[in-house]
Design a protein around this motif. Sequence first.
Motif, short mmCIF file in Angstrom:
data_model
loop_
_atom_site.label_atom_id
_atom_site.label_comp_id
_atom_site.label_asym_id
_atom_site.label_seq_id
_atom_site.Cartn_x
_atom_site.Cartn_y
_atom_site.Cartn_z
N ARG A 81 41.54 2.93 22.77
CA ARG A 81 41.70 1.91 21.75
C ARG A 81 42.66 2.43 20.69
N ALA A 84 35.89 -1.98 12.87
CA ALA A 84 35.91 -2.08 14.33
C ALA A 84 35.52 -3.48 14.79
N LEU A 85 35.79 -3.77 16.07
CA LEU A 85 35.38 -5.05 16.64
C LEU A 85 33.87 -5.18 16.64
N TYR A 128 28.63 5.53 21.54
CA TYR A 128 29.55 5.46 20.42
C TYR A 128 28.86 5.96 19.15
N ALA A 139 35.68 -7.23 25.88
CA ALA A 139 37.01 -6.71 26.20
C ALA A 139 36.96 -5.61 27.24
N ARG A 140 35.84 -4.89 27.32
CA ARG A 140 35.72 -3.78 28.26
C ARG A 140 35.23 -4.20 29.63
N PRO A 149 30.18 -5.79 18.21
CA PRO A 149 29.72 -5.29 19.51
C PRO A 149 29.99 -6.24 20.67
N ASP A 206 33.76 -6.28 21.48
CA ASP A 206 34.15 -5.00 22.08
C ASP A 206 33.69 -4.92 23.53
N ARG A 253 33.47 8.55 21.00
CA ARG A 253 32.99 7.76 22.12
C ARG A 253 32.91 8.64 23.36
#
Length: 266
Positions: free
Chosen positions: A67, A133-134, A124, A142-143, A136, A139, A105
């Motif tokens: 990231r 940060a984004l 994390y 996106a993963r 949860p 995030d 992370r």
Amino acid sequence: MRPSGADPASSPFSTRFDPALTSFADEICAMVARLFAYVGTLALVAILAVHFWEQLPDISGSREAPRSDWSVADRSAPAFALSVLNPDEKSGTYTILRHPQGGRRDIFRWIGEADRPLAELEIYRFGGEAFSALPPLADLAARMPVGRADLEAAGVIESKFGPIALLARENVRDGAGACLGFFKTHDDAALRLSGWSCQGDGLPARRSAIACMLDRLTLLSAGNEPKLAELFARAELRRQGCGPAGATAASDWITEADNPHLRGAL
């Protein structure tokens, strides 16, 4: 004295300019003004283009790329491990990312045949970057592989870390290829567990895989974080086990499809 009746235009002392010279000077001034206006417009367009380019999200990076502002910490010692149930278990990768503001992370990933993603587990530990940060859900969405739909609630399972919220892609039918995500935040330890599993042919298999994955997670080193050590010490007292005698009854979380012991509502 100047003779009376003399023509002023023919006098050598006349201040009048030739019309052709006056027209040429006007053209030069107009051309310079247009040139400055043209250059100014180009500069404005360039400034706006640079501004909007900087606002665009980075869509060229792969899903495996760190990231923004995160870097791979090759020299950092592993802080976590997953116990092995049998020697035939499929192996995975362990990546550590660090942020300049203190975040870390630890990421476990497993890839199947034909490079098909199988599962991921991320631990994390928050740093100063966590405030910007984004969220949860964003995030995790996106993963997770397969699809771009938002996530929706898919139940809760009980683990040694307490109840774990499960999530799935909206409007994605359950079955082979579907994935199930999860996350759990521990504010006292400034830590979030999250990840996903695409194991098996249905929801029970993926619930089992996630429950067993978390059950097998152990702490190798807490460093200077007593809250982290305390969290894992309490979790070990609630370990259920993934073997035949355990509550989840799964001999291998990579291949089994048994349903774990559930206490939360689905």
